[in-house]
Design a protein around this motif. Sequence first.
Motif, PDB file in Angstrom:
ATOM      1  N   ARG A  64      36.294  40.687  40.377  1.00  0.00           N
ATOM      2  CA  ARG A  64      35.642  40.861  41.450  1.00  0.00           C
ATOM      3  C   ARG A  64      34.722  39.460  42.038  1.00  0.00           C
ATOM      4  N   THR A  65      34.520  38.754  40.632  1.00  0.00           N
ATOM      5  CA  THR A  65      33.729  37.208  40.988  1.00  0.00           C
ATOM      6  C   THR A  65      34.583  36.402  41.360  1.00  0.00           C
ATOM      7  N   ALA A  66      35.929  36.256  40.914  1.00  0.00           N
ATOM      8  CA  ALA A  66      36.825  35.161  41.174  1.00  0.00           C
ATOM      9  C   ALA A  66      37.898  35.359  42.170  1.00  0.00           C
ATOM     10  N   ALA A  67      37.734  36.452  42.939  1.00  0.00           N
ATOM     11  CA  ALA A  67      38.706  36.894  43.925  1.00  0.00           C
ATOM     12  C   ALA A  67      38.823  35.612  44.972  1.00  0.00           C
ATOM     13  N   ASP A  68      37.863  35.083  45.402  1.00  0.00           N
ATOM     14  CA  ASP A  68      37.864  34.301  46.505  1.00  0.00           C
ATOM     15  C   ASP A  68      37.886  32.677  46.034  1.00  0.00           C
ATOM     16  N   TRP A  69      37.908  32.689  44.600  1.00  0.00           N
ATOM     17  CA  TRP A  69      37.729  31.052  44.176  1.00  0.00           C
ATOM     18  C   TRP A  69      39.193  30.537  44.513  1.00  0.00           C
ATOM     19  N   SER A  70      39.184  29.196  44.522  1.00  0.00           N
ATOM     20  CA  SER A  70      40.267  28.187  44.916  1.00  0.00           C
ATOM     21  C   SER A  70      40.921  27.845  43.751  1.00  0.00           C
ATOM     22  N   VAL A  71      40.270  28.216  42.589  1.00  0.00           N
ATOM     23  CA  VAL A  71      40.956  27.881  41.205  1.00  0.00           C
ATOM     24  C   VAL A  71      42.397  28.505  41.101  1.00  0.00           C
ATOM     25  N   GLY A  72      43.272  27.858  40.431  1.00  0.00           N
ATOM     26  CA  GLY A  72      44.768  28.499  40.382  1.00  0.00           C
ATOM     27  C   GLY A  72      44.783  29.768  39.531  1.00  0.00           C
TER      28      GLY A  72
ATOM     29  N   ASN B   6      41.155  43.421  45.356  1.00  0.00           N
ATOM     30  CA  ASN B   6      42.021  42.446  46.131  1.00  0.00           C
ATOM     31  C   ASN B   6      42.226  41.002  45.334  1.00  0.00           C
ATOM     32  N   PHE B   7      42.750  41.298  44.021  1.00  0.00           N
ATOM     33  CA  PHE B   7      42.836  39.910  43.307  1.00  0.00           C
ATOM     34  C   PHE B   7      44.466  39.644  43.256  1.00  0.00           C
ATOM     35  N   ASP B   8      44.761  38.571  43.361  1.00  0.00           N
ATOM     36  CA  ASP B   8      46.300  38.217  43.484  1.00  0.00           C
ATOM     37  C   ASP B   8      46.899  38.282  42.058  1.00  0.00           C
ATOM     38  N   PRO B   9      47.668  39.133  41.444  1.00  0.00           N
ATOM     39  CA  PRO B   9      48.069  39.273  40.147  1.00  0.00           C
ATOM     40  C   PRO B   9      48.541  37.862  39.682  1.00  0.00           C
ATOM     41  N   LYS B  10      49.095  37.141  40.377  1.00  0.00           N
ATOM     42  CA  LYS B  10      49.834  35.886  40.012  1.00  0.00           C
ATOM     43  C   LYS B  10      48.711  34.734  39.644  1.00  0.00           C
ATOM     44  N   ARG B  11      47.421  34.995  40.166  1.00  0.00           N
ATOM     45  CA  ARG B  11      46.248  34.286  39.558  1.00  0.00           C
ATOM     46  C   ARG B  11      45.642  34.782  38.420  1.00  0.00           C
ATOM     47  N   LEU B  12      46.088  35.708  37.639  1.00  0.00           N
ATOM     48  CA  LEU B  12      45.596  36.228  36.509  1.00  0.00           C
ATOM     49  C   LEU B  12      46.472  35.967  35.302  1.00  0.00           C
ATOM     50  N   GLU B  13      45.766  35.380  34.313  1.00  0.00           N
ATOM     51  CA  GLU B  13      46.281  35.210  33.130  1.00  0.00           C
ATOM     52  C   GLU B  13      45.631  35.893  31.949  1.00  0.00           C
ATOM     53  N   LEU B  14      46.387  36.881  31.398  1.00  0.00           N
ATOM     54  CA  LEU B  14      45.815  37.603  30.083  1.00  0.00           C
ATOM     55  C   LEU B  14      46.319  36.959  28.663  1.00  0.00           C
ATOM     56  N   GLU B  15      45.019  36.829  27.934  1.00  0.00           N
ATOM     57  CA  GLU B  15      45.527  36.030  26.732  1.00  0.00           C
ATOM     58  C   GLU B  15      45.920  37.477  25.672  1.00  0.00           C
ATOM     59  N   ILE B  16      46.817  37.180  24.713  1.00  0.00           N
ATOM     60  CA  ILE B  16      46.997  37.977  23.528  1.00  0.00           C
ATOM     61  C   ILE B  16      46.847  37.262  22.350  1.00  0.00           C
TER      62      ILE B  16
END
Length: 741
Positions: free
Chosen positions: A558-566, A594-604
């Motif tokens: 929700r917070t980072a949806a509009d941030w310009s960071v990759g 409405n968050f672009d999946p390509k901008r999300l990185e999940l850590e394992i």
Amino acid sequence: MKIRSSGQTGRGYPLRIFVLSGLGASLIMMIVLAFLYVSMDGVDKTASAREIKIATRLINTFRSRIGHEQESTTVWDDAVNHLSSPPTPDRDKWIDDHLGSWMQRYFGHDAAFVVDGEDKPIFASIEGKQVDNHRFDSLRPAILGMAKGLRARLRQGGGSVRAGQILSLGASDYGYFEGHPAILSVKPIIAKTGVLTQPPGEQYLHVAVRRLDTDFLSDLSVEYGFASLHFARQLPGSRNETALPLLRSDGAVFGYFAWRPDRPGLAYLISIMPMLVGMFFAIAVGIFIFSMMLEDRERRNKAQEDRIRYLANHDPLTGLLNRSAYDRVLDRRAATPETKQFALVYLDLDRFKQINDTLGHAAGDAVIRAAASRLGALLPEGAVAGRIGGDEFNALVPFERVEEIEELCAAILEAVKAPIPYEKHKISVGVSMGAATFPVDSTDREELVRKADVALYHSKARGRGQFAMFGPEMDDHVRERAQQERDLRNALADPSQFSVLYQPKYASRGGDIVSVEALVRWHHPERGELLANDFIPLAEKTGLIRELGRHVLVETCRTAADWSVGKVCVNVSPVQWNDPYFAISVMAILKRSNFDPKRLELEITESAWMENGAICGRNINTLRAIGVTVALDDFGVGFSSLNRLREAEVDRVTIDKSFIEGLGQRRGNETIVKAIIDVARSKGLKTTAEGVQTPQQVDFLKALGCDSFQGFLLSRPLPESEIEAMLGGQPVEEKQLSLAS
């Protein structure tokens, strides 16, 4: 510790089968023989009864036949005339020819006598030769009685002759003649035509003698099939002879006709005996083989039942009691009033998972067996051990002094940590132990288990490879942990206590902010701000991590949806990765925010990636398929090999800060970091160094080709407002940090 089968084996086994088979066959044989014997005995008795009937009829017929033979000459006018004439040689010769030798020659009579009306002998012939009349003396007693009776009957008017019939009266009886048993027959000599008249009762009498101990009986034996027919004065004592009593006229037993009876049943039984023996032998062999098969099957079933019963109560790998069996022993001892004091010891192997991950499960099994064997060798008499989990053991140990338990635990620590040989390896493993005592710590079974578990937890918390006896202060720690769990649950009910901070990651080339990592903080109302390491382990153990992780992911998207960071990076717990619905939940959150999946990185984490179960693997593949990238977090601390890194289905590798902190200080860290970066680059993976603290570390990492850095040297974790101010809504490439070169 070996699993023993209680199936019965040994040298007594075939012998027992042989004896049982022999008894079975013998029983069958006896039953069959008894049946045949009874049946054949019935046949023999029927045959014997038939022989007796035939013999009775035969002797009666024979007696009457002698009289009938006499009538051939005694009922004759010439005989009456010659006997009535004066004695002359011619008369005597005629009498001998027709009343003496004739009887012997034609009928086989042994002796013949003629007596006058006063029962005095006037003629005697023995064996066909005329003899002196005094030879009649031996017969006189028997003949006089018979003659007296016959003459009385003649005087009463008997002895008439009808046309065509011979109806002379007579008397017959048994008696002895010169010591020989014989049939004696007396007939009156009467006229046949009735022309001659004789005073009734005064007639001459003809006496015929037929001995019973001559060829007469032999002839009967041959003619009528009586084997060994003979006369016996006394009743034969042999059971193999049949005897027919010969009754005199007065009813007295004169003697017996005895013979060896015909026994067709016995003869038949004897004739089939070889076949029966062969049949019974075949039956015995068949019973033996069948019994062997049944016994073998029973033995195998018994062994299988014993093994099933054994496995139902024992761990197949170690031979120790399994959890359910161990719990029953514990329940029984705790519930028995006379039970002496004992210690409940919990044991948990250290670093066991890493052995499975690096050397395989076969090596893990070898370690489990070795640890169980060493444990069993040290336990005192009366102690009971059980394996209650993968690398968890329990022991019930009776003791007199608490020091005995402490000494035992110390000995177990030393024994277990000794290297375990496996193939070409020497495997080292440790053990953590906790103990509670009955009845000192508790007499309640559940409470005793809880306190032993608390002691084990306390032992692990102190650094593993130790043992701890339960103490009251440990309960304080447990209560504190329970309070933390309650606080965590209450906080999740009101997520305002949690905040998400964001720490930037910088590119090694140019210093651009390439991503930010979301880090959760708990603002505890009493303890203040808590870092993730202070409550995340508790959340994972209690299962609350699912709800907490979801909250962090929702808040971040929700917070980072509009941030310009990759990229925006979010840590994910192994518990979440192994949730079957985790990928679906992430996709739902991305869609709602409405968050672009390509901008999300999940850590394992490396440990979760090494386990990489089927569910975890499906979640990774599903999320990568929609563009979500996956980073392998804290690589290097999970004891995985670099070769496994080549197989990783991830997009980024983060090098743990413990390796970064040691750069330039600990020998070998530079080599390890360089190897990780080289392998990742060969695989096409990006690398990020965590915990960068000094410019020298930055220089070294840049020289090795590390792609990005993260650490307090570059930026601390920032709240939402500050990270937004840092980004300023401007393109990422304009936000650069001057890194020392």
